[in-house]
Design an enzyme around this catalytic site. Structure first.
Site, PDB file in Angstrom:
ATOM      1  CG  ASP A  35      -1.747   0.928   1.554  1.00  0.00           C
ATOM      2  OD1 ASP A  35      -2.072   1.537   0.347  1.00  0.00           O
ATOM      3  OD2 ASP A  35      -1.828   1.541   2.509  1.00  0.00           O
TER       4      ASP A  35
ATOM      5  CD  GLU B 199     -12.326  13.658   7.539  1.00  0.00           C
ATOM      6  OE1 GLU B 199     -12.604  13.256   8.537  1.00  0.00           O
ATOM      7  OE2 GLU B 199     -13.268  13.777   6.535  1.00  0.00           O
TER       8      GLU B 199
ATOM      9  CG  PHE C 257     -14.679   9.124   2.504  1.00  0.00           C
ATOM     10  CD1 PHE C 257     -14.138  10.257   1.450  1.00  0.00           C
ATOM     11  CD2 PHE C 257     -13.904   8.000   2.602  1.00  0.00           C
ATOM     12  CE1 PHE C 257     -13.212   9.739   0.726  1.00  0.00           C
ATOM     13  CE2 PHE C 257     -12.903   7.902   1.767  1.00  0.00           C
ATOM     14  CZ  PHE C 257     -12.509   8.697   0.781  1.00  0.00           C
TER      15      PHE C 257
ATOM     16  CE  LYS D  31     -12.594  16.356   3.222  1.00  0.00           C
ATOM     17  NZ  LYS D  31     -12.464  16.324   4.679  1.00  0.00           N
TER      18      LYS D  31
ATOM     19  NE  ARG E  82      -3.499  11.354   1.279  1.00  0.00           N
ATOM     20  CZ  ARG E  82      -4.009  10.019   1.171  1.00  0.00           C
ATOM     21  NH1 ARG E  82      -2.858   9.265   0.767  1.00  0.00           N
ATOM     22  NH2 ARG E  82      -5.089   9.538   1.671  1.00  0.00           N
TER      23      ARG E  82
ATOM     24  CB  THR F 253      -1.769   3.745  -3.988  1.00  0.00           C
ATOM     25  OG1 THR F 253      -2.429   4.869  -3.096  1.00  0.00           O
ATOM     26  CG2 THR F 253      -1.544   4.155  -5.312  1.00  0.00           C
ATOM     27  N   GLY F 254      -4.973   3.588  -3.459  1.00  0.00           N
ATOM     28  CA  GLY F 254      -5.978   4.355  -4.147  1.00  0.00           C
ATOM     29  C   GLY F 254      -5.981   5.845  -4.522  1.00  0.00           C
TER      30      GLY F 254
ATOM     31  CG  ASN G  49      -7.358   1.112   2.567  1.00  0.00           C
ATOM     32  OD1 ASN G  49      -6.524   0.928   3.270  1.00  0.00           O
ATOM     33  ND2 ASN G  49      -6.936   1.914   1.353  1.00  0.00           N
TER      34      ASN G  49
END
Lengths: 285, 904
Positions: free
Chosen positions: B124, B221, B263, B286, B317, B397-398, B538
């Protein structure tokens, strides 16, 4: 000396098909010549071939606690002894196949000197392991030294001509502690084996134990081996600290030694040839 | 796994041995005098049994006799080795992380050796490669870039960077948007506030605004909220559905929180609906740029997009923020829809998603944020080492492709000369998937062809390696089963490409897709061992899917660590875990398994040979106590210890030279060749033991008092040689000696001797047989037995030593070269003789001395004994010191008493 007597010319041929309890025993005599004289103590062996003393059914067919003088096992031998456990509802002492098939030829050695036969003294003690004789094998305990009474209620093994308490006249070599018996009870590792029969001690330092010359061997032939294609031998041997003649060890050591030497040389060459490469071996990153 | 295969082979050997013996037995017994000679008759029930039943009984008896060839105790030892070995990992101080105060955790001990076999690492990015320690870097509002580097008493430093900054003082509408943006960031999150002091928390917060702690499931966040705080807007708390914000003028603004559209990783965005104090209803959203941009209808999209892309390339990011003003009707509609969806009993998720889809659109783009996630220390170093070790590293990865690619460059997954192949949605839109795949495979395969040429010509293969970038959408296209059944082709094509790429980056992956990829590789032709490493929830699916799952004890909770097989505090620890521990575990376990088979072959094969000499009667060669204790106590501890302690190369070297990992890759030490070598070694040794003892006993007297030995002595001799050989063989293989090793190896030999003395020394009252009585002592009292034992041990160890020396000299593997090099280093330092580096000096020195003995010996055959002594002297001191004395003291005797023996 092979005295089985399979060849028709052999003096023992007539005895080839003896049974166990033939009386009187079939006797025969074999003459032989010693080329060299035997200087030190001589050991006399009997050897059997094709006799599977290491067969499993055979090896386990004994009762050690009976042989150790245990009174209860004397009258009630272990199941392992089957089918030599009881005979006519009486327990067999000593029970089992090993004891039952004890070697019972009698060998006597004579020196022939100008047609006169002088018997050679054969010592029958000291042929078994000391520990076996004194610890492992014991006669049953009880009052008195009368072995006949102690073995009361038991019967002799089927093949034996005499019961166990009549194996020898001397009390410390009779019964279970008879040394011939003890020797036989130590089962051999291979189907061709030899067992110590008698000792011939050197009497004085002036003359050898057995001089070169003619001898004759008198055999009371009782033990049948022909049925299983076996052979019987008598062996005379002297012994060093290393034991008897043993060509194997010598040859093996020579061979291994030379192989090692050869390899040493080869490896030395290799090392010199490839050693440089090694010292500067590039370490892969 | 190969262990089980070997077991099957041994089972076949066992059955065939038993069968051979049974058949031979009946062939041999066909002559009646052999089956039942007069001296050894059967009992009545035995005779009555029918032939078939007897044959079956015999077969089973042989099975029982030979069953020791299946090393049952191996399983016990392997389990113990694994279990205890896993503690070594936990105890490793280098794997301990001072920051978190946590060491590695081992949740399973089954996979230790797999750590040495890893071919694919799936990692990841967030929290694994990177620290997951977010820092708000900048935000971009309609092209204006705000960087909160310097904060003085809550004042923002309005920084202007580069061309994106148009004017430093935004106009009226800009100002409005800016405030809206900050509010949006302040409101659109699920952060909770934890006050330091619950009693007067509020006051304190007002006074010192940095004393409150934000807690959230996502570190992004927190970073955002903290960043915004530095820009002047502080989120205070959520109280009775009112979110309180302290704005730049230290006024508290209250917003009523109406709805949270939480989310999820499919939508990749979240929204809140709030009602401001003035009564306006806003929807703030967002999310990732890819999910926001399509839903935006106005705003300075192009500027922001360019900024976002620039940030992404730098490895930041990015998140985009958008809003929409809702009228009361719209809101009530939306609320109704939401209510319905939430109350739905069936397909709630699906319905909710539909509703979200309806509500979240027609946004007005406000701006974008950028959050930096620093690489973990030594992540690049670790990845480089892994790649050198021949492990393929995949990053799943996301994140956005650009972000992920930047991270990959930063951590040296892609190097500058790596040719990047892209398989992304964008490309697939241009051509058909089919064409793209074929193009790629063509490139890769051409490259592959040249690569093999390169390796043949000895060039470094690092010159051209390929990196593949694929995104989630493209992947799902590939994986999607198609009706016409040609999907298999795509999959294989894709696999083909992947296999030829040294590094693969998969971005925009959903958690399930990660698992899908792992599965795809896992089930591919070569069945490679895969390892997945991740930290967050995840990654759990992929951790569970891979052979070895490693969790990072990180910020995103312990979910991954709990689901994993191993948990480590930092990514850099992976290097040591694989290259050092994995390598050791693998070497140890493979040696352990092979050794076990070897020692059991050595053990049982003489037994098999003995059957030929005892009329196939299932007579055991060894005493039952020896049979039982051989695996349990005589030979088990040294190998267990070896399995725990062996370090054939020092740990530092392994860490320094990752390429050593290639030496053990693909199960190299448990291949058939090694297995057959060990088995043949075992058979050879067994033959040496048995026939050595056979010739020693055959028709000769081996005692000095003329008494004979029986079958138990024979077995004990073989067994003694066996125990010594097997133990010394292990000693030869051990590279890493500690006092425990010495203790165990010599200890178990001493134990064997003591046990034998005891076992034979007493009449054991509870046994009904006394066959071992004094057998061992009698054997030791015989000279030839000693010589024979020493000879046989030497002979049986000789081929192994020879093979080792030759292989080491002529065809050294990298590992051995390293071993040699390190030995040389040590020698140079301590100025040892260079002779010590050769393994054979003991043979050479011994043989030089006995060569003259042989020459003199050839003259006189009768001096044979002298010769023996000559050889003995030279071989003995190196092998056994103690027998030396024995030889010398008796040297004087044997001149006089050479064996004169006749058998006329």
């Amino acid at each position: 000396i092979d005295y089985t007597g399979t060849e028709p010319s052999s003096p023992c041929n007539k005895c080839l098909n003896v049974s166990w309890d033939s009386t009187p025993p079939c006797t025969c005599t074999i003459n032989f010549t010693l080329e060299h004289s035997f200087e030190s103590n001589v050991f006399m062996y009997y050897g059997l071939s094709n006799f599977y003393q290491n067969h499993r059914r055979y090896v386990k067919s004994r009762d050690d606690s009976q042989l150790n003088g245990d009174n209860s096992s004397l009258l009630n031998p272990s199941k392992e002894c089957e089918p030599y456990r009881t005979n006519e509802d009486k327990p067999i002492a000593p029970c089992g196949a090993i004891a039952n098939s004890m070697f019972n030829d009698t060998l006597a050695l004579y020196r022939i000197d100008n047609d006169t036969r002088t018997p050679i003294t054969l010592i029958k003690k000291g042929i078994a392991w000391w520990t076996d004789k004194n610890v492992k094998f014991r006669n049953p305990t009880g009052d008195g030294n009368n072995l006949t009474a102690l073995f009361q209620g038991t019967t002799k093994p089927v093949n034996w001509p005499k019961p166990v308490y009549m194996l020898d006249s001397e009390p410390d070599n009779n019964g279970f502690i008879n040394e011939d018996f003890i020797v036989w009870m130590r089962t051999a590792a291979l189907p061709t084996f030899r067992k110590l029969y008698r000792l011939i001690e050197r009497k004085d330092n002036l003359q050898p134990t057995l001089q070169a010359g003619k001898y004759s061997l008198d055999i009371a032939y009782n033990y049948p081996v022909h049925s299983f294609d076996g052979r019987k031998r008598m062996i005379l041997s002297t012994i060093s600290w290393m034991g008897g003649k043993n060509p194997f060890l010598g040859i093996a050591y020579i061979t291994v030694g030379s192989i090692c030497f050869f390899l040493g040389v080869v490896l030395l060459i290799i090392h010199h040839k490839y050693g440089n490469r090694n010292t500067s071996a590039d370490i892969p990153n | 796994r190969s262990m089980n295969l070997f077991l099957i082979v041994y089972l076949c050997i066992l059955i065939s041995k038993a069968l051979i013996n049974t058949v031979l037995k009946y062939v041999w017994q066909s002559e009646p005098f052999r089956d039942e000679p007069w001296y050894n008759q059967k009992t009545e029930p035995e005779r009555k049994r029918n032939l078939f039943l007897r044959a079956l009984t015999d077969f089973l008896a042989f099975m029982v006799l030979f069953n020791y060839i299946i090393p049952v105790s191996m399983y016990v030892t392997v389990e113990m080795q694994k279990f205890l070995g896993s503690y070594f990992l936990t105890w490793d101080e280098e794997m301990f992380d001072e920051d978190t105060g946590e060491g590695p955790l081992v949740n399973t001990s089954d996979l230790n050796e797999e750590l040495g076999q890893i071919e694919y690492v799936f990692t990841d990015k967030t929290g694994t490669l990177t620290e997951n320690n977010m820092e708000f870097v900048e935000c971009c509002i309609e092209g204006h870039v705000y960087v909160p580097h310097v904060i003085c008493n809550g004042q923002i430093l309005h920084d202007c960077t580069g061309i994106d900054m148009i004017d430093s003082s935004p106009g009226g509408s800009g100002k409005e948007r800016e405030e809206l943006f900050f509010r949006a960031l302040c409101l659109c999150h699920t952060v909770q506030v934890k006050d330091d002091d619950s009693v007067d928390g509020l006051k304190k917060n007002q006074l010192s605004r940095r004393s409150c702690i934000y807690i959230s499931s996502s570190p992004d966040e927190v970073a955002l909220v903290e960043g915004i705080q530095r820009l002047g807007y502080t989120y205070l708390r959520l109280k009775d559905n009112f979110m309180e914000i302290l704005n730049r003028e230290n006024n508290i603004e209250k917003f009523e929180l109406l709805e949270v559209l939480s989310f999820d990783s499919v939508r990749r965005r979240m929204s809140v609906i709030v009602k401001s104090s003035t009564g306006d209803i806003f929807l703030f959203c967002k999310g990732a740029d890819s999910s926001i941009f399509p839903r935006v209808k106005e705003g300075k999209i192009d500027q922001i997009r360019s900024r976002v892309e620039r940030n992404a390339v730098e490895g930041l990011r990015t998140l985009c923020v958008a809003y929409k003003k809702l009228t009361a009707e719209e809101y009530s509609n939306a609320q109704k829809l939401l209510q319905n969806a939430k109350l739905a009993l069936q397909d709630r998720e699906k319905k909710l998603a539909e509703v979200y889809e309806k509500i979240e659109r027609d946004f007005i783009l406000l701006g974008a944020t950028a959050v930096e996630d620093r690489l973990q220390e030594k992540a690049a170093d670790t990845i480089e080492a892994l790649q050198k070790a021949g492990i393929k590293v995949w990053v799943l990865t996301g994140d956005k492709m650009e972000t992920a690619a930047a991270t990959c460059y930063a951590c040296k997954l892609f190097r500058r000369n790596t040719q990047i192949l892209e398989l992304t949605t964008k490309k697939i839109e241009e051509q058909s998937l089919h064409d793209v795949l074929f193009d790629l495979s063509k490139t890769v395969l051409r490259h592959n062809g040249s690569l093999t040429r390169d390796t043949f010509s000895g060039l470094s293969t690092d010159m051209q390696d390929y990196g593949l970038i694929i995104d989630g959408a493209a992947l799902s296209l590939i994986m999607k089963p198609r009706q016409d059944g040609s999907s298999g082709n795509y999959r294989e094509l894709f696999l083909e490409i992947c296999r030829n790429c040294s590094a693969v980056l998969c971005c925009r992956m959903a958690p399930l897709q990660k698992a899908q990829i792992v599965k795809l590789i896992k089930l591919s032709k070569e069945h490679p061992i895969t390892l997945a490493i991740g930290d967050g929830a995840n990654d759990v699916s992929m951790i569970l899917e891979a052979h070895v799952g490693i969790g990072i004890i990180g910020k995103e909770g312990r979910q991954a660590a709990r689901n994993s097989d191993y948990a480590i505090p930092k990514f850099k620890h992976l290097k040591k875990m694989l290259l050092v521990h994995g390598h050791f575990y693998y070497v140890r376990i493979s040696e352990l398994v092979q050794y076990f088979f070897y020692k059991n072959v050595c053990f049982i094969f003489p037994q098999f040979l003995y059957q030929f000499f005892c009329g196939f009667s299932q007579q055991t060669l060894y005493d039952t106590a020896y049979l039982t204790l051989y695996n349990i106590s005589f030979t088990s501890l040294p190998i267990l210890l070896y399995g725990l302690m062996e370090q054939h190369v020092s740990a530092d070297t392994l860490k320094r030279e990752p390429s050593l990992y290639r030496d053990v890759a693909k199960n190299a030490l448990l291949r058939w060749r090694a297995f057959i070598y060990w088995t043949f070694l075992g058979v050879f040794d067994a033959v040496v033991f048995f026939f050595g003892a056979y010739f020693l006993f055959d028709n000769t007297i081996v005692t000095s008092n003329g008494q004979m030995f029986g079958n138990w002595t024979f077995g004990t001799l073989v067994f003694t040689v066996l125990v010594f050989t097997v133990t010394l063989k292990l000693a030869l293989d051990t590279h890493y000696w500690t006092w425990i090793n010495h203790f165990m190896i010599w200890g178990s030999l001493v134990f064997y001797i003591i046990f034998s003395l005891l076992w034979g020394g007493i009449i054991w009252p509870f046994l009904n047989y006394q066959r071992m009585y004094y057998v061992f002592m009698q054997m030791l009292s015989s000279g030839p037995a000693w010589l024979g034992i020493i000879l046989l041990i030497t002979v049986s160890l000789l081929p192994d030593v020879l093979k080792k020396v030759l292989c080491r000299q002529l065809w050294p593997t990298a590992t051995e070269r390293i071993q040699n090099a390190s030995r040389h280093c040590r020698e140079h330092i301590s100025e040892f003789t260079p002779l010590a580096c050769l393994k054979s000096p003991r043979y050479r020195s011994s043989d030089c001395s006995n060569s003259p003995a042989r020459r003199s010996n050839s003259h006189s055959k009768k001096m044979m004994f002298t010769h023996w002594r000559g050889v003995n002297y030279s071989v003995l001191p190196s092998v056994f010191g103690y027998s030396n004395k024995h030889c010398r003291s008796s040297a004087g005797h044997h001149y006089s008493g050479t064996g004169l023996e006749t058998s006329v």
